[in-house]
Design an enzyme around this catalytic site. Structure first.
Site, PDB file in Angstrom:
ATOM      1  N   TYR A 135       7.831   6.717  17.544  1.00 42.05           N
ATOM      2  CA  TYR A 135       8.037   6.849  16.092  1.00 42.05           C
ATOM      3  C   TYR A 135       9.269   7.718  15.797  1.00 42.05           C
ATOM      4  O   TYR A 135      10.079   7.378  14.929  1.00 42.05           O
ATOM      5  CB  TYR A 135       6.768   7.459  15.500  1.00 42.05           C
ATOM      6  CG  TYR A 135       6.686   7.524  13.998  1.00 42.05           C
ATOM      7  CD1 TYR A 135       6.344   6.396  13.250  1.00 42.05           C
ATOM      8  CD2 TYR A 135       6.906   8.721  13.323  1.00 42.05           C
ATOM      9  CE1 TYR A 135       6.231   6.466  11.866  1.00 42.05           C
ATOM     10  CE2 TYR A 135       6.793   8.797  11.947  1.00 42.05           C
ATOM     11  CZ  TYR A 135       6.452   7.676  11.220  1.00 42.05           C
ATOM     12  OH  TYR A 135       6.342   7.748   9.857  1.00 42.05           O
ATOM     13  N   SER A 184      11.365   9.678   8.382  1.00 45.31           N
ATOM     14  CA  SER A 184      10.293  10.666   8.550  1.00 45.31           C
ATOM     15  C   SER A 184      10.853  11.979   9.085  1.00 45.31           C
ATOM     16  O   SER A 184      11.879  11.996   9.775  1.00 45.31           O
ATOM     17  CB  SER A 184       9.259  10.137   9.548  1.00 45.31           C
ATOM     18  OG  SER A 184       8.346  11.162   9.886  1.00 45.31           O
ATOM     19  N   ARG A 189       0.839  -1.208   0.000  1.00 48.77           N
ATOM     20  CA  ARG A 189       0.000   0.000   0.000  1.00 48.77           C
ATOM     21  C   ARG A 189       0.872   1.256   0.000  1.00 48.77           C
ATOM     22  O   ARG A 189       2.084   1.178   0.191  1.00 48.77           O
ATOM     23  CB  ARG A 189      -0.897   0.033   1.251  1.00 48.77           C
ATOM     24  CG  ARG A 189      -1.917  -1.065   1.277  1.00 48.77           C
ATOM     25  CD  ARG A 189      -2.839  -0.982   2.478  1.00 48.77           C
ATOM     26  NE  ARG A 189      -2.235  -1.467   3.696  1.00 48.77           N
ATOM     27  CZ  ARG A 189      -2.175  -0.789   4.851  1.00 48.77           C
ATOM     28  NH1 ARG A 189      -2.686   0.413   4.922  1.00 48.77           N
ATOM     29  NH2 ARG A 189      -1.608  -1.312   5.920  1.00 48.77           N
TER      30      ARG A 189
HETATM   31  P1  NAP Z   1       0.644   2.723   4.861  1.00 47.33           P
HETATM   32  O1  NAP Z   1      -0.118   3.221   3.701  1.00 47.33           O
HETATM   33  O2  NAP Z   1      -0.008   2.557   6.183  1.00 47.33           O
HETATM   34  O3  NAP Z   1       1.347   1.324   4.437  1.00 47.33           O
HETATM   35  C1  NAP Z   1       2.154   0.651   5.350  1.00 47.33           C
HETATM   36  C2  NAP Z   1       2.789  -0.532   4.656  1.00 47.33           C
HETATM   37  O4  NAP Z   1       3.702  -1.158   5.578  1.00 47.33           O
HETATM   38  C3  NAP Z   1       1.781  -1.599   4.263  1.00 47.33           C
HETATM   39  O5  NAP Z   1       2.236  -2.173   3.072  1.00 47.33           O
HETATM   40  C4  NAP Z   1       1.863  -2.590   5.425  1.00 47.33           C
HETATM   41  O6  NAP Z   1       1.509  -3.923   5.073  1.00 47.33           O
HETATM   42  C5  NAP Z   1       3.337  -2.523   5.727  1.00 47.33           C
HETATM   43  N1  NAP Z   1       3.713  -2.953   7.071  1.00 47.33           N
HETATM   44  C6  NAP Z   1       3.408  -2.365   8.256  1.00 47.33           C
HETATM   45  N2  NAP Z   1       3.972  -3.038   9.278  1.00 47.33           N
HETATM   46  C7  NAP Z   1       4.626  -4.087   8.725  1.00 47.33           C
HETATM   47  C8  NAP Z   1       5.385  -5.151   9.260  1.00 47.33           C
HETATM   48  N3  NAP Z   1       5.587  -5.285  10.583  1.00 47.33           N
HETATM   49  N4  NAP Z   1       5.917  -6.070   8.399  1.00 47.33           N
HETATM   50  C9  NAP Z   1       5.734  -5.936   7.059  1.00 47.33           C
HETATM   51  N5  NAP Z   1       5.028  -4.947   6.503  1.00 47.33           N
HETATM   52  C10 NAP Z   1       4.475  -4.035   7.326  1.00 47.33           C
HETATM   53  O7  NAP Z   1       1.904   3.666   5.157  1.00 47.33           O
HETATM   54  P2  NAP Z   1       2.713   4.721   4.269  1.00 47.33           P
HETATM   55  O8  NAP Z   1       2.203   6.053   4.585  1.00 47.33           O
HETATM   56  O9  NAP Z   1       2.802   4.284   2.855  1.00 47.33           O
HETATM   57  O10 NAP Z   1       4.127   4.616   4.995  1.00 47.33           O
HETATM   58  C11 NAP Z   1       5.260   3.978   4.409  1.00 47.33           C
HETATM   59  C12 NAP Z   1       6.495   4.434   5.181  1.00 47.33           C
HETATM   60  O11 NAP Z   1       6.608   5.838   5.073  1.00 47.33           O
HETATM   61  C13 NAP Z   1       6.458   4.113   6.670  1.00 47.33           C
HETATM   62  O12 NAP Z   1       7.723   3.709   7.113  1.00 47.33           O
HETATM   63  C14 NAP Z   1       6.088   5.440   7.303  1.00 47.33           C
HETATM   64  O13 NAP Z   1       6.561   5.530   8.628  1.00 47.33           O
HETATM   65  C15 NAP Z   1       6.784   6.393   6.368  1.00 47.33           C
HETATM   66  N6  NAP Z   1       6.245   7.753   6.390  1.00 47.33           N
HETATM   67  C16 NAP Z   1       4.965   8.004   6.007  1.00 47.33           C
HETATM   68  C17 NAP Z   1       4.495   9.307   6.041  1.00 47.33           C
HETATM   69  C18 NAP Z   1       3.098   9.682   5.623  1.00 47.33           C
HETATM   70  O14 NAP Z   1       2.723  10.849   5.818  1.00 47.33           O
HETATM   71  N7  NAP Z   1       2.312   8.789   5.056  1.00 47.33           N
HETATM   72  C19 NAP Z   1       5.328  10.341   6.479  1.00 47.33           C
HETATM   73  C20 NAP Z   1       6.632  10.049   6.862  1.00 47.33           C
HETATM   74  C21 NAP Z   1       7.072   8.737   6.801  1.00 47.33           C
HETATM   75  P3  NAP Z   1      -0.044  -4.434   5.126  1.00 47.33           P
HETATM   76  O15 NAP Z   1      -0.715  -3.833   3.926  1.00 47.33           O
HETATM   77  O16 NAP Z   1       0.049  -5.919   5.037  1.00 47.33           O
HETATM   78  O17 NAP Z   1      -0.618  -3.921   6.410  1.00 47.33           O
END
Ligand code: NAP
Length: 242
Positions: free
Chosen positions: A153, A140, A11
């Site tokens: 976090y 992040s 995702r």
């Molecule tokens: P997201 O849409 O919630 O997707 C999270 C992804 O990580 C999903 O594919 C989920 O798998 C997977 N995941 C979570 N825990 C896991 C685990 N223990 N083992 C394997 N897979 C795991 O999040 P996102 O926003 O794309 O975030 C991606 C990265 O960017 C993260 O590291 C987040 O901290 C970082 N980030 C995001 C933002 C933001 O604003 N969105 C900002 C700064 C940093 P499932 O689908 O199977 O649950």
């Protein structure tokens, strides 16, 4: 055959990275934890770019899981090389420090910081032997600045930044680069519960970012064009903080 492994590829940012790396001709290993349907959707998008996609279901924060599933793949595919690793999987479990539970602390540290160690360790030997590799971790703004309500976090992401800088120096002579990208607010499931209308006012660009805008920077760092960049963190935050 050249492979890229993207953790949390089912995702959000991870999916966008999978698709853009596929466009560069990489065969994609899509890791995820539980969401089979979304992982299958990413695989379909990747195959639409005329490369192969394989889903690898394991919890990046669980050493046994990583060693069994990813270690098993590496062991069983010695003719294939993982050139690119994107440590993207991560979760948020926000609480003020005074209310934080041990589990919230452990879950968040596990899925980012432990995961960096468990997953990277499985692929780094292949990269060193191959004298080429690209490791990019998604950290992040919280890991740079520290955010109230996110001591877990912020600590996890700051930890990955430190590990990135240290590992970069260990492997620099062997053609392996280690970098990170630090997004601000990006529109994904992770930020769905936030008040976007209110928070975007804080961003100089007055909007949240798109997953593809993060993926473009990841793909650049994962390319040969970024050959003299290592131990660095690129902020992708619409000017929110630098
Ligand atoms: P997201 O849409 O919630 O997707 C999270 C992804 O990580 C999903 O594919 C989920 O798998 C997977 N995941 C979570 N825990 C896991 C685990 N223990 N083992 C394997 N897979 C795991 O999040 P996102 O926003 O794309 O975030 C991606 C990265 O960017 C993260 O590291 C987040 O901290 C970082 N980030 C995001 C933002 C933001 O604003 N969105 C900002 C700064 C940093 P499932 O689908 O199977 O649950």
């Amino acid at each position: 055959m050249k492979y890229a492994l993207v953790t949390g590829g089912s995702r959000g940012i991870g999916r966008a990275v999978c698709v853009k790396l596929a466009e560069q001709g990489y065969h994609i290993l899509i890791n995820y934890k539980s969401n089979d349907a979304e992982a299958a959707k990413t695989a379909e998008l990747v195959r639409g770019k005329n490369v192969t996609a394989e889903t690898l279901k394991f919890d990046v924060g669980n050493k046994t899981d990583v060693d069994t599933v990813l270690g098993g793949w590496v062991e069983g595919n010695k003719d294939k090389v993982i050139e690119v690793l994107v440590n993207n999987a991560g979760i948020r479990e926000d609480a003020l420090m005074i209310w934080m539970t041990d589990q919230q602390w452990k879950n968040v540290l596990g899925s980012s910081l432990d995961a960096f160690y468990y997953v990277t360790r499985q692929v780094i030997n292949g990269m060193l032997a191959n004298k080429y590799g690209r490791i990019v971790s998604v950290v992040s703004l919280s890991g740079l600045k520290g955010m109230p309500g996110q001591t877990n976090y912020s600590a996890a992401k700051a930890g990955v930044i430190g590990a990135t800088k240290a590992l970069a120096q260990e492997v620099a002579r062997r053609g392996v680069t280690v970098n990170a990208v630090a997004p601000g607010f990006i529109k994904t499931d992770m930020t769905q519960d936030l008040n976007e209308a209110e928070l975007k006012a804080l961003v100089p660009m007055k909007r949240f970012g798109e997953p593809e805008e993060v993926a473009d920077a990841v793909v650049f760092l994962a390319s040969m064009k970024a050959s003299y960049i290592t131990g660095n963190v690129i902020s992708i935050n619409g000017g929110l903080y630098s």
